[in-house]
Scaffold this active site. Structure first.
Site, PDB file in Angstrom:
ATOM      1  N   ASN A 100      39.286  41.056  38.285  1.00 23.10           N
ATOM      2  CA  ASN A 100      39.180  39.812  39.042  1.00 23.10           C
ATOM      3  C   ASN A 100      40.194  39.701  40.185  1.00 23.10           C
ATOM      4  O   ASN A 100      39.998  38.918  41.106  1.00 23.10           O
ATOM      5  CB  ASN A 100      39.362  38.630  38.078  1.00 23.10           C
ATOM      6  CG  ASN A 100      39.448  37.302  38.785  1.00 23.10           C
ATOM      7  OD1 ASN A 100      38.455  36.763  39.254  1.00 23.10           O
ATOM      8  ND2 ASN A 100      40.658  36.761  38.891  1.00 23.10           N
ATOM      9  N   TYR A 165      36.863  42.501  53.240  1.00 20.66           N
ATOM     10  CA  TYR A 165      36.527  41.928  51.938  1.00 20.66           C
ATOM     11  C   TYR A 165      35.111  42.338  51.514  1.00 20.66           C
ATOM     12  O   TYR A 165      34.874  42.733  50.373  1.00 20.66           O
ATOM     13  CB  TYR A 165      36.647  40.409  52.041  1.00 20.66           C
ATOM     14  CG  TYR A 165      36.397  39.631  50.773  1.00 20.66           C
ATOM     15  CD1 TYR A 165      37.356  39.586  49.764  1.00 20.66           C
ATOM     16  CD2 TYR A 165      35.230  38.900  50.608  1.00 20.66           C
ATOM     17  CE1 TYR A 165      37.139  38.840  48.611  1.00 20.66           C
ATOM     18  CE2 TYR A 165      35.002  38.153  49.467  1.00 20.66           C
ATOM     19  CZ  TYR A 165      35.965  38.130  48.472  1.00 20.66           C
ATOM     20  OH  TYR A 165      35.751  37.390  47.345  1.00 20.66           O
ATOM     21  N   ALA A 167      33.342  44.939  52.502  1.00 22.87           N
ATOM     22  CA  ALA A 167      33.280  46.379  52.199  1.00 22.87           C
ATOM     23  C   ALA A 167      33.849  46.660  50.812  1.00 22.87           C
ATOM     24  O   ALA A 167      33.286  47.443  50.042  1.00 22.87           O
ATOM     25  CB  ALA A 167      34.057  47.164  53.254  1.00 22.87           C
ATOM     26  N   ALA A 168      34.956  46.004  50.477  1.00 16.88           N
ATOM     27  CA  ALA A 168      35.571  46.213  49.171  1.00 16.88           C
ATOM     28  C   ALA A 168      34.688  45.695  48.046  1.00 16.88           C
ATOM     29  O   ALA A 168      34.544  46.336  46.999  1.00 16.88           O
ATOM     30  CB  ALA A 168      36.933  45.517  49.134  1.00 16.88           C
ATOM     31  N   LYS A 169      34.080  44.536  48.262  1.00 17.71           N
ATOM     32  CA  LYS A 169      33.250  43.933  47.219  1.00 17.71           C
ATOM     33  C   LYS A 169      31.951  44.713  47.006  1.00 17.71           C
ATOM     34  O   LYS A 169      31.465  44.820  45.878  1.00 17.71           O
ATOM     35  CB  LYS A 169      32.940  42.476  47.573  1.00 17.71           C
ATOM     36  CG  LYS A 169      34.139  41.553  47.413  1.00 17.71           C
ATOM     37  CD  LYS A 169      34.710  41.602  46.008  1.00 17.71           C
ATOM     38  CE  LYS A 169      35.695  40.503  45.714  1.00 17.71           C
ATOM     39  NZ  LYS A 169      36.299  40.635  44.371  1.00 17.71           N
TER      40      LYS A 169
END
Length: 306
Positions: A100, A165, A167-169
């Site tokens: 998380n 964000y 791209a990371a998610k």
């Protein structure tokens, strides 16, 4: 069906505030022993303090639960490994990992710096990898476990100013897809939640009316299902404001062009058919796409010989 976690040990990263805090409290309330991990930084990832995690631990214990605080930075492999060792030394197992932890450094793609892009990817994607890797062998040895990634509509669908964000998610979805396949024979389930809640990250983006319905508890209800033995695997659950939906990647049937017709012009001419969703599929693994395309080519060749 009563979803309980008695005898289970859970690690929740980024659990000092917001969604992570809600997840940790709810897991503990249903019987889990919880490692409350939080670096204690600001929304942009700066600073650190164990106080947020310790407050959550105190709240869990006041309610009759069992928990320990941990301040590991999820981007630091050595600290993450030590966190998992702490859980194993304290309780002997790790059954649930909730990835998380996250930060925001929003800027348009033209203005975002390489450092801001890399840090967001490091926390969200590499952090999820580091934590998942650290619990993997323990879960294999004990005969299973559940891992939940935290993806986002910004990754699934895009959102202005969140290239790093997003791209990371979306990277976490790719990680989930592979780990769900590799973990299946060890009874390790890997899923993802796509939350929408009024947390510190969303505080400047929604009005008061939306804040009232976008509760963290509504997301946690879906999270607890994904973390339970009743969940499927390789599943994305979107959750927010009491709404729950499945998100997924589908592929249309598309077309087949024989070698002499494989030109960009013919791809363009057939775009309507390529976009036709009437017979789209959700594949179980990447090779399914190859099988589909090769099958179309073989079928064409058979017809051509008749």
């Amino acid at each position: 069906m009563d979803i309980r976690f008695d005898g289970k040990v859970a690690i929740v990263t980024g659990a000092g505030n917001g969604l992570g805090r809600s997840h940790a409290l709810a897991l503990a309330a249903r019987g889990a022993k919880v490692v409350v991990n939080d670096l204690g930084g600001r929304v942009d990832g700066s600073g650190s303090s164990l106080s947020a995690a310790e407050k959550v631990v105190a709240e869990i214990k006041a309610n009759g639960g069992d928990a320990i605080a941990n301040g590991a930075n999820v981007t630091n492999v050595l600290e993450v490994d030590a966190m998992v060792r702490q859980a194993l030394q304290t309780w002997g197992r790790v059954d649930i990992l909730i990835n998380n932890a996250g930060i925001l450094r929003d800027k348009s793609f033209a203005k975002v710096t390489d450092d801001d892009f890399k840090l967001v990817v490091d926390v969200h994607l590499m952090g999820a990898k580091n934590c998942s890797k650290a619990v993997w062998e323990a879960m294999k040895t004990q005969g299973g476990g559940t891992i939940v990634m935290t993806t986002s509509s910004s990754g699934l669908y895009g959102n202005f100013g969140q290239a790093n964000y997003g791209a990371a998610k979306m990277g976490q979805v790719g990680l989930m897809n592979v780990l769900a396949i590799e973990g299946a024979k060890y009874n390790i389930k890997v899923n993802a939640i796509s939350p929408c809640a009024a947390t510190r990250m969303l505080s400047d983006l929604v009005d008061e009316q939306a804040n009232q319905v976008l509760t963290v508890e509504s997301v946690t209800a879906g999270l607890l299902f994904l973390a339970s033995e009743h969940s499927p695997s390789k599943f994305i659950l979107a959750a927010g404001a009491g709404g729950y939906a499945s998100a997924g990647i589908f592929e249309t049937q598309g077309i087949y062009l024989p070698p002499e017709q494989q030109t960009p012009e013919n791809v363009a001419r057939n775009l309507t058919t390529i976009l036709d969703t009437s017979n789209q599929q959700q594949f179980k693994e990447g090779n399914d796409q190859t099988v589909k395309f090769v099958g179309k080519a073989v079928e064409y060749q058979k017809r051509a010989k008749q």
